[in-house]
Design an enzyme around this catalytic site. Structure first.
Site, PDB file in Angstrom:
ATOM      1  N   ASP A  63       0.864  -1.168   0.000  1.00  0.00           N
ATOM      2  CA  ASP A  63       0.000   0.000   0.000  1.00  0.00           C
ATOM      3  C   ASP A  63       0.918   1.242   0.000  1.00  0.00           C
ATOM      4  OD1 ASP A  63      -2.266   1.680   0.776  1.00  0.00           O
ATOM      5  OD2 ASP A  63      -1.384   1.631   2.780  1.00  0.00           O
ATOM      6  N   ASP A  78      -2.030  -0.335   5.842  1.00  0.00           N
ATOM      7  CA  ASP A  78      -2.329   0.263   7.156  1.00  0.00           C
ATOM      8  C   ASP A  78      -3.790   0.619   7.372  1.00  0.00           C
ATOM      9  OD1 ASP A  78      -2.255   2.435   5.233  1.00  0.00           O
ATOM     10  OD2 ASP A  78      -2.381   3.756   6.981  1.00  0.00           O
TER      11      ASP A  78
HETATM   12  O1  LIG Z   1      -4.415   2.967  -0.286  1.00  0.00           O
HETATM   13  P1  LIG Z   1      -3.493   4.060   0.111  1.00  0.00           P
HETATM   14  O2  LIG Z   1      -2.326   4.193  -0.798  1.00  0.00           O
HETATM   15  O3  LIG Z   1      -3.102   3.991   1.564  1.00  0.00           O
HETATM   16  O4  LIG Z   1      -4.376   5.377  -0.068  1.00  0.00           O
HETATM   17  C1  LIG Z   1      -5.432   5.674   0.855  1.00  0.00           C
HETATM   18  C2  LIG Z   1      -5.709   7.159   0.774  1.00  0.00           C
HETATM   19  O5  LIG Z   1      -4.465   7.776   1.064  1.00  0.00           O
HETATM   20  C3  LIG Z   1      -4.393   9.203   0.951  1.00  0.00           C
HETATM   21  O6  LIG Z   1      -5.070   9.748   2.057  1.00  0.00           O
HETATM   22  C4  LIG Z   1      -4.453   9.405   3.297  1.00  0.00           C
HETATM   23  O7  LIG Z   1      -3.131   9.916   3.319  1.00  0.00           O
HETATM   24  C5  LIG Z   1      -3.045  11.375   3.309  1.00  0.00           C
HETATM   25  C6  LIG Z   1      -1.563  11.748   3.253  1.00  0.00           C
HETATM   26  O8  LIG Z   1      -0.848  11.195   4.314  1.00  0.00           O
HETATM   27  C7  LIG Z   1      -3.751  11.924   4.535  1.00  0.00           C
HETATM   28  O9  LIG Z   1      -3.705  13.353   4.522  1.00  0.00           O
HETATM   29  C8  LIG Z   1      -5.201  11.448   4.547  1.00  0.00           C
HETATM   30  O10 LIG Z   1      -5.831  11.868   5.747  1.00  0.00           O
HETATM   31  C9  LIG Z   1      -5.251   9.926   4.461  1.00  0.00           C
HETATM   32  O11 LIG Z   1      -6.606   9.462   4.373  1.00  0.00           O
HETATM   33  C10 LIG Z   1      -4.911   9.642  -0.390  1.00  0.00           C
HETATM   34  O12 LIG Z   1      -4.955  11.051  -0.428  1.00  0.00           O
HETATM   35  C11 LIG Z   1      -6.260   9.037  -0.741  1.00  0.00           C
HETATM   36  O13 LIG Z   1      -6.597   9.345  -2.082  1.00  0.00           O
HETATM   37  C12 LIG Z   1      -6.163   7.526  -0.627  1.00  0.00           C
HETATM   38  O14 LIG Z   1      -7.437   6.939  -0.906  1.00  0.00           O
END
Ligand SMILES: O=P(O)(O)OC[C@H]1O[C@H](O[C@H]2O[C@H](CO)[C@@H](O)[C@H](O)[C@H]2O)[C@H](O)[C@@H](O)[C@@H]1O
Length: 525
Positions: free
Chosen positions: A287, A470
């Protein structure tokens, strides 16, 4: 590994609330419902089958399960008639029971059901009642949810109305924006009214649509009650555990329950157990956010460290490697910045390989206009909330609230839910300070992972798939590897998870990846 007997214990300390479907879980009215549906449809089909055609009755097993079980009444009528190629005007809920409309037929079915209810009374599953009482004694709040508008009548007739703090039923469906199961709305609404985080709730369901709904709502544990020989379908719908009866569960309360949940073993301490020899080559699925990079307040600032990039590059020469992210495909590819690995973006809907391969989950592309419309509505509806950020990915839309003041968060949740309801075909999921809308179809990181394994020939003996993630969407991937792979959760807590091991943070992920690279280099030399 992973072939142990299912864990049928429930620790009351792990949960704040328990949410129960009614028919088939608490009461035995499913049989009464099925009989009423059969009486309705058989009479209708007999009248409308042309003389030279064979009359095909409503099948109380397969038709009931496929078209009406767990669905709101009128949706059940529509769904079954559609399967038989019959189209009727929808009509109105006020239609008389003999009106030739979807609602008229639905009302007729209800009349048939109430007649049966009166004649036979309601039977309950005693073991379910015992468990509900025990959970309440242990301090959990309870809710009953049912698509039926007869829910209250059934509860009263069975004398169990006082066992529930909250009731969400077909009347709520009719008078609100809530969508019926398999949409997660009723389960989410139950949590809102119980003031409980869905991750701290247990859902009990006997219908596949209901299990899907509880799973999509992000419930901490979803228990499928297999009354009708559909163990596999309940598992595939998202049940963490499938049992035949609630009496099989062992409830731990008091001192036993307040014991901290089992801490997963650290993957760094167990490397020899994870990679015991050279007979299975690891295939790594990673991820991005929270796993390869720490969570930061703005998604655009989540950059990959240079040393980790070098480690990933080193690994691509040693084993198969893929990054599976909720981010847009181009975004995650650019952030990782390597063209030697596989990527999946938009939670697995959009996949690309190093040799120019590109796969978009075909059904997902049908939803692009709906996603465009929902994005416009979100942007317009939430523009005035400071810190709220909309991130469009090709196959999903994230609404971030990490930088939003706490009191504005419920408004964002309600707005996203209302926009989802106004755009049928979308599903609402939640992650770390994020609401996501995506096509409501049977595809997720777990399915994408299995697709990649098949496509790359990694689903054979000789490969050991490892997934590191995570967040809640990563649970689909952990679940997909339950039988033949290893899941590693990045966390410092003790959450309920399908993963086998844990790592504390992205720094520990980098350390583990370096150890794996060293081992592979050693065994190659
Ligand atoms: O599947 P992933 O690669 O873990 O993506 C899940 C989401 O991640 C991002 O949002 C998350 O991370 C951001 C940066 O650290 C944080 O600001 C946010 O609160 C988290 O939810 C990404 O922006 C999303 O598009 C993804 O779906």
């Amino acid at each position: 590994m992973n072939h142990t007997a299912p864990d049928k214990s429930l620790s009351a300390g792990d949960f704040d609330a328990a949410v129960f479907d009614l028919d088939g879980v608490i009461t035995r009215t499913a049989r009464l419902h099925a009989a009423a549906w059969k009486a309705l449809f058989d009479e209708y089909l007999k009248q409308h089958t042309p003389a030279d055609d064979t009359f095909q009755p409503f099948d109380i097993e397969s038709d009931y399960r496929r078209y009406v079980d767990g669905k709101p009444r009128y949706e059940g009528v529509r769904s079954f008639l559609e399967a038989r190629g019959i189209e009727l005007p929808y009509g109105s809920p006020h239609d008389a029971p003999d009106a030739e409309t979807v609602c008229g037929l639905g009302n007729r079915k209800n009349r048939l059901f109430l007649q049966r209810l009166e004649a036979g009374g309601v039977e309950v599953f005693d073991t379910s009642i015992e468990l509900i009482r025990a959970l309440r004694d242990a301090g959990l709040r309870t809710a009953v949810i049912s698509s039926s508008r007869n829910c209250q009548a059934v509860l009263e007739s069975a004398g169990i109305a006082d066992l529930f703090d909250v009731r969400i039923d077909g009347t709520d469906l009719q008078h609100s924006d809530l969508a019926g199961k398999p949409a997660p709305d009723m389960f989410l609404q139950a949590c809102r009214r119980l003031d409980c985080d869905p991750a701290r709730a247990i859902g009990f369901e006997d219908a596949v649509a209901g299990v899907q709904a509880a799973h999509a709502a992000g419930y901490g544990r979803v228990i499928g009650v297999n009354r009708d020989d559909q163990h596999q379908a309940l598992r595939e719908g998202g049940a963490d555990l499938v049992i035949a009866d609630l009496g099989e569960l062992r409830l731990a309360t008091g001192a036993e329950a307040t014991r901290p949940a089992r801490r997963l073993p650290s993957a760094l301490d167990c490397l020899d157990e994870i990679l015991p020899g050279n007979d299975r080559e690891p295939a790594l699925f990673l991820d991005y956010d929270g796993t390869l990079t720490p969570i930061v307040s703005r998604p655009e600032d989540a950059d990959l460290g240079e040393t980790l990039r070098l480690t990933l590059q080193r690994l691509t020469g040693l084993c198969k490697l893929a990054v599976i992210s909720g981010r847009d495909l181009d975004d995650v590819r650019e952030r990782v910045g390597l063209d030697t690995l596989w990527y999946a973006g938009s939670h697995g809907f959009d996949i690309a390989g190093p040799a120019g391969q590109h796969f978009q989950y075909q059904k997902g592309t049908d939803y692009l206009p709906i996603l465009d419309a929902a994005e416009r509505a979100l942007t317009a509806g939430l523009a005035d909330i400071p810190g709220c950020q909309i991130e469009r990915k090709r196959f999903s839309i994230a609404t971030h609230y990490r930088r939003v003041s706490e009191d504005a968060v419920p408004r964002i949740g309600q707005a996203v839910e209302a926009i989802r309801n106004a755009h049928p075909g979308l599903r609402l999921t939640q992650g770390k300070k994020i609401f996501e809308l995506q096509p409501d179809i049977d595809w997720d990181k777990g399915r994408a992972l299995r697709w990649m394994m098949r496509t790359l020939g990694l689903d054979r003996h000789g490969y050991l798939p490892l997934y590191i993630g995570d967040d809640v969407t990563d649970e689909d991937a952990f679940r997909a590897l339950k039988d033949d792979g290893i899941g590693i959760l990045v966390t410092q807590d003790n959450p309920s998870t399908h993963a086998d091991y844990r790592l504390d943070d992205p720094a520990a992920v980098e350390t583990l990846l370096n150890h794996i690279a060293e081992r592979l280099e050693r065994s190659a030399s």
